[in-house]
Scaffold this active site. Sequence first.
Site, PDB file in Angstrom:
ATOM      1  N   HIS A  98      -1.744   0.518  -7.773  1.00 27.14           N
ATOM      2  CA  HIS A  98      -1.658   1.979  -7.772  1.00 27.14           C
ATOM      3  C   HIS A  98      -2.254   2.516  -9.071  1.00 27.14           C
ATOM      4  O   HIS A  98      -2.067   1.921 -10.140  1.00 27.14           O
ATOM      5  CB  HIS A  98      -0.213   2.446  -7.664  1.00 27.14           C
ATOM      6  CG  HIS A  98       0.493   1.963  -6.440  1.00 27.14           C
ATOM      7  ND1 HIS A  98      -0.023   2.122  -5.169  1.00 27.14           N
ATOM      8  CD2 HIS A  98       1.683   1.332  -6.286  1.00 27.14           C
ATOM      9  CE1 HIS A  98       0.820   1.602  -4.289  1.00 27.14           C
ATOM     10  NE2 HIS A  98       1.858   1.116  -4.940  1.00 27.14           N
ATOM     11  N   GLU A 116       6.275   2.918  -9.855  1.00 26.01           N
ATOM     12  CA  GLU A 116       7.384   2.802  -8.918  1.00 26.01           C
ATOM     13  C   GLU A 116       8.364   1.735  -9.392  1.00 26.01           C
ATOM     14  O   GLU A 116       8.130   1.049 -10.396  1.00 26.01           O
ATOM     15  CB  GLU A 116       6.861   2.459  -7.517  1.00 26.01           C
ATOM     16  CG  GLU A 116       6.138   1.127  -7.439  1.00 26.01           C
ATOM     17  CD  GLU A 116       5.403   0.936  -6.115  1.00 26.01           C
ATOM     18  OE1 GLU A 116       5.119   1.939  -5.430  1.00 26.01           O
ATOM     19  OE2 GLU A 116       5.099  -0.226  -5.774  1.00 26.01           O
ATOM     20  N   HIS A 173       0.468  -6.044  -7.193  1.00 28.70           N
ATOM     21  CA  HIS A 173       1.810  -6.327  -6.682  1.00 28.70           C
ATOM     22  C   HIS A 173       1.840  -6.322  -5.162  1.00 28.70           C
ATOM     23  O   HIS A 173       0.935  -5.807  -4.506  1.00 28.70           O
ATOM     24  CB  HIS A 173       2.807  -5.290  -7.209  1.00 28.70           C
ATOM     25  CG  HIS A 173       2.581  -3.907  -6.669  1.00 28.70           C
ATOM     26  ND1 HIS A 173       1.620  -3.056  -7.175  1.00 28.70           N
ATOM     27  CD2 HIS A 173       3.178  -3.223  -5.658  1.00 28.70           C
ATOM     28  CE1 HIS A 173       1.642  -1.916  -6.508  1.00 28.70           C
ATOM     29  NE2 HIS A 173       2.584  -1.989  -5.572  1.00 28.70           N
ATOM     30  N   ARG A 193      -5.797  -1.245  -1.828  1.00 29.23           N
ATOM     31  CA  ARG A 193      -5.559  -2.596  -1.324  1.00 29.23           C
ATOM     32  C   ARG A 193      -6.628  -3.559  -1.834  1.00 29.23           C
ATOM     33  O   ARG A 193      -7.823  -3.274  -1.777  1.00 29.23           O
ATOM     34  CB  ARG A 193      -5.581  -2.623   0.209  1.00 29.23           C
ATOM     35  CG  ARG A 193      -4.439  -1.910   0.876  1.00 29.23           C
ATOM     36  CD  ARG A 193      -4.384  -2.274   2.372  1.00 29.23           C
ATOM     37  NE  ARG A 193      -3.667  -1.239   3.110  1.00 29.23           N
ATOM     38  CZ  ARG A 193      -4.236  -0.300   3.848  1.00 29.23           C
ATOM     39  NH1 ARG A 193      -5.549  -0.262   3.956  1.00 29.23           N
ATOM     40  NH2 ARG A 193      -3.517   0.598   4.468  1.00 29.23           N
TER      41      ARG A 193
END
Length: 316
Positions: A98, A116, A173, A193
């Site tokens: 991200h 996050e 991740h 991705r």
Amino acid sequence: MTQSPIFLTPVFKEKIWGGTALRDRFGYSIPSESTGECWAISAHPKGPSTVANGPYKGKTLIELWEEHREVFGGVEGDRFPLLTKLLDVKEDTSIKVHPDDYYAGENEEGELGKTECWYIIDCKENAEIIYGHTARSKTELVTMINSGDWEGLLRRIKIKPGDFYYVPSGTLHALCKGALVLETQQNSDATYRVYDYDRLDSNGSPRELHFAKAVNAATVPHVDGYIDESTESRKGITIKTFVQGEYFSVYKWDINGEAEMAQDESFLICSVIEGSGLLKYEDKTCPLKKGDHFILPAQMPDFTIKGTCTLIVSHI
């Protein structure tokens, strides 16, 4: 102006890696047998949750944020800052990165970055996550990705229920199969991705990858997200602090009896992940059950929670 808890109706997202745990564990009505995400407290345009009670019933959280900023203590910003999800990871999720706020702002048309964190509600024995990589430079990262050296590149960590992981933007991740997770994140859907196990989408096409953006956004070398956990116990409650960071602070409240509480933040985001109880304030009582999600507004008076239940709580 409200002084009452604001309960939200979630939005559900079908995912290639999803299952039925959101129905089986929480009793939700889910759209299919491959439901991966519950956007529990969301003001994101791709899936805003809706107020379920009180004077703002029927409004989306986006509308509430735009029209009644006093509910949130006058916090500034164009977009509600946080997004709370429940994730049913029946199969491996894609390996991804991200972006941070700057990269997202430059490349994703107004999206925030996406730092996050994960609280592992439950998982199968030997479940794991992918958290970080071994590359020492971006050149090495590109080389290892292009050669498919995933075993050499990826850092795998065994997980267990109750674990917490802070995942800063830029971290390579993935959640792996067999995990049920509560995710607190910046209010963003910006995802790049890197690898998706060569899976096909519903149209029979390979799912889109975002190789160049992922490499640009990745932190190299990998840096673990810093957390400083602490625990405080008093009558009726044990509070575990997981992280107090730039974008959010996250806690676990374990209620066992009756706990007196005060709302001292601009607002609190609360998710009941286990058990049941009663939230009492002034002369009012709200029942709480597993799967409930609510916001305690800035004007919330002192309150008590009575019962046996576990909540994940966050604020900015």
